[in-house]
Scaffold this motif. Structure first.
Motif, PDB file in Angstrom:
ATOM      1  N   UNK A  34       0.699  -0.970  -0.223  1.00 51.35           N
ATOM      2  CA  UNK A  34       0.332  -0.309   0.153  1.00 51.35           C
ATOM      3  C   UNK A  34       0.784   1.060  -0.136  1.00 51.35           C
ATOM      4  N   UNK A  36       0.090   4.745   1.585  1.00 51.85           N
ATOM      5  CA  UNK A  36      -0.722   5.650   2.893  1.00 51.85           C
ATOM      6  C   UNK A  36       0.453   7.304   2.211  1.00 51.85           C
ATOM      7  N   UNK A  43      -5.708  13.547   8.241  1.00 51.15           N
ATOM      8  CA  UNK A  43      -5.272  12.472   8.474  1.00 51.15           C
ATOM      9  C   UNK A  43      -5.080  12.006   7.874  1.00 51.15           C
ATOM     10  N   UNK A  44      -4.472  10.622   8.406  1.00 45.54           N
ATOM     11  CA  UNK A  44      -3.267   9.619   7.006  1.00 45.54           C
ATOM     12  C   UNK A  44      -4.029   8.746   6.484  1.00 45.54           C
ATOM     13  N   UNK A  46      -5.875   6.550   3.153  1.00 47.67           N
ATOM     14  CA  UNK A  46      -4.896   5.667   2.034  1.00 47.67           C
ATOM     15  C   UNK A  46      -4.932   5.834   0.341  1.00 47.67           C
ATOM     16  N   UNK A  49      -3.204   0.520  -3.182  1.00 49.00           N
ATOM     17  CA  UNK A  49      -2.801  -0.364  -2.950  1.00 49.00           C
ATOM     18  C   UNK A  49      -2.680  -1.361  -3.957  1.00 49.00           C
ATOM     19  N   UNK A 100       5.123  -0.421   8.352  1.00 47.96           N
ATOM     20  CA  UNK A 100       4.950   0.902   7.054  1.00 47.96           C
ATOM     21  C   UNK A 100       6.911   1.134   7.110  1.00 47.96           C
TER      22      UNK A 100
ATOM     23  N   UNK B   4     -13.653   8.255  12.014  1.00 53.10           N
ATOM     24  CA  UNK B   4     -13.095   7.817  13.137  1.00 53.10           C
ATOM     25  C   UNK B   4     -12.395   8.952  13.756  1.00 53.10           C
ATOM     26  N   UNK B  33      -7.763  -0.827  15.230  1.00 49.75           N
ATOM     27  CA  UNK B  33      -6.222  -0.782  14.984  1.00 49.75           C
ATOM     28  C   UNK B  33      -5.640  -0.330  16.061  1.00 49.75           C
ATOM     29  N   UNK B  35      -1.801   2.675  16.476  1.00 50.45           N
ATOM     30  CA  UNK B  35      -0.657   2.478  15.985  1.00 50.45           C
ATOM     31  C   UNK B  35       0.420   3.984  16.419  1.00 50.45           C
ATOM     32  N   UNK B  37       2.887   7.168  15.917  1.00 51.31           N
ATOM     33  CA  UNK B  37       3.830   7.677  15.424  1.00 51.31           C
ATOM     34  C   UNK B  37       4.649   8.564  16.395  1.00 51.31           C
ATOM     35  N   UNK B  43       6.263   5.476  11.935  1.00 50.07           N
ATOM     36  CA  UNK B  43       4.948   4.681  11.986  1.00 50.07           C
ATOM     37  C   UNK B  43       4.840   2.923  12.992  1.00 50.07           C
ATOM     38  N   UNK B  45       3.219  -0.663  14.480  1.00 52.27           N
ATOM     39  CA  UNK B  45       1.839  -1.195  14.942  1.00 52.27           C
ATOM     40  C   UNK B  45       1.781  -1.597  16.279  1.00 52.27           C
ATOM     41  N   UNK B  48      -4.433  -4.696  17.978  1.00 50.01           N
ATOM     42  CA  UNK B  48      -5.270  -4.733  17.124  1.00 50.01           C
ATOM     43  C   UNK B  48      -6.266  -5.944  17.540  1.00 50.01           C
ATOM     44  N   UNK B  91      -2.564   6.930  17.188  1.00 47.87           N
ATOM     45  CA  UNK B  91      -3.355   7.038  15.992  1.00 47.87           C
ATOM     46  C   UNK B  91      -4.133   5.713  15.495  1.00 47.87           C
ATOM     47  N   UNK B 101      -6.506  -6.608   2.716  1.00 47.01           N
ATOM     48  CA  UNK B 101      -6.813  -5.322   1.844  1.00 47.01           C
ATOM     49  C   UNK B 101      -7.671  -4.221   2.192  1.00 47.01           C
ATOM     50  N   UNK B 102      -8.597  -5.089   3.364  1.00 50.84           N
ATOM     51  CA  UNK B 102      -9.510  -3.593   3.954  1.00 50.84           C
ATOM     52  C   UNK B 102      -8.680  -2.111   3.826  1.00 50.84           C
ATOM     53  N   UNK B 103      -9.133  -1.723   3.778  1.00 56.30           N
ATOM     54  CA  UNK B 103      -8.654   0.426   3.975  1.00 56.30           C
ATOM     55  C   UNK B 103      -9.378   0.452   5.388  1.00 56.30           C
ATOM     56  N   UNK B 104      -7.446   0.905   5.867  1.00 60.58           N
ATOM     57  CA  UNK B 104      -8.139   1.660   7.214  1.00 60.58           C
ATOM     58  C   UNK B 104      -8.171   2.448   6.820  1.00 60.58           C
ATOM     59  N   UNK B 106      -8.429   6.695   8.719  1.00 60.05           N
ATOM     60  CA  UNK B 106      -7.266   6.698  10.893  1.00 60.05           C
ATOM     61  C   UNK B 106      -8.375   7.616  11.201  1.00 60.05           C
ATOM     62  N   UNK B 107      -8.059   7.753  12.229  1.00 58.29           N
ATOM     63  CA  UNK B 107      -7.982   9.247  13.529  1.00 58.29           C
ATOM     64  C   UNK B 107      -7.615  10.098  13.455  1.00 58.29           C
ATOM     65  N   UNK B 108      -7.430  11.081  13.619  1.00 55.58           N
ATOM     66  CA  UNK B 108      -6.598  12.467  13.726  1.00 55.58           C
ATOM     67  C   UNK B 108      -5.689  12.489  14.719  1.00 55.58           C
TER      68      UNK B 108
END
Lengths: 110, 115
Positions: A34, A36, A43-44, A46, A49, A100, B4, B33, B35, B37, B43, B45, B48, B91, B101-104, B106-108
């Motif tokens: 991916x 990002x 915000x981060x 996508x 992919x 990442x 989120x 999830x 994470x 930063x 970044x 993990x 989960x 995060x 491969x789902x899109x994650x 993210x929150x702020x």
């Protein structure tokens, strides 16, 4: 263990120039890959992919299994492309835990 | 719908204090999830959650870190006896939980500063 390397911390180009953000990975198998992006004060999110073979905002990324690379390319950079870009991978058939790279800050000058 | 959300947006604390960070995922998302930063580590993990399954805590850096997810929705990340190296942006992300491969989304983030 998997690892993602983005060798360039900073990358500067002029508007209209081609841009390539490098990403190399190490993983004993075929991971899902991916890109990002994080724009200023956003915000981060996508960008694209590998599995979708898509082009988003003019960006494409080609997987080179021989070189274990997944470089992000755009033929004509725009000022609004300025952002932090992260390459990431997750093992296949996993639940999507992302590893990442360190990120590349792209600045597109007018 | 709403994305989120995380609270607080900023937290300043003194070394040795405990902190709680909150994450509200997108409604209906079963995967969540956390994470971190930080300048030195990029970044990374942390943990989960998927539905009612046992969480994957493999990324938690020490036993001072813990997280829970109540009712399959809201999650709280707790850091006990904070240290200066815990300073980072935390995060949270959620996804539908249907595949690798789902899109994650993210929150702020919560910016934690430990003095």
């Amino acid at each position: 263990a998997q690892r993602v390397t983005q060798p360039e911390k900073l990358l500067s180009v002029f508007k209209g120039a081609p841009v390539e953000l490098k990403c190399n990975y190490s993983y004993s198998g075929s991971p899902e890959l991916f890109w990002y992006v994080q724009y200023s004060r956003q915000r981060l999110q996508l960008l694209l992919r590998h599995i979708s073979r898509e082009s988003i905002k003019g960006f494409t990324a080609d997987l080179n299994k021989g070189e274990t690379s997944f470089h992000l390319k755009k033929p004509f950079a725009q000022e609004e492309d300025s952002a932090m870009y992260y390459c990431a991978l997750t093992p296949p058939l996993s639940y999507g835990k992302l590893t990442f790279g360190q990120g590349t800050i792209l600045t597109v000058h007018p | 719908g709403a994305g989120v959300s995380q609270s607080p947006s900023n937290k300043v604390t003194e070394k040795g204090k405990d902190v709680e960070l909150r994450c509200d995922p997108i409604s209906g998302h079963t995967a969540l999830y956390w994470y971190r930063q930080s300048l030195g580590q990029g970044l990374e993990f942390l943990i989960y959650f998927q539905g009612n399954s046992a969480p994957d805590k493999s990324g938690l850096p020490s036993d001072r870190f813990s997280a829970e997810r109540t009712g399959g929705s809201v999650s709280t990340l707790t850091i006990q006896r904070t240290q200066q190296e815990d300073s980072a942006v935390y995060l949270c992300a959620s996804s539908s939980g249907q595949g690798t491969t789902d899109t994650q989304y993210f929150g702020p983030g919560t910016r934690l500063t430990v003095l």
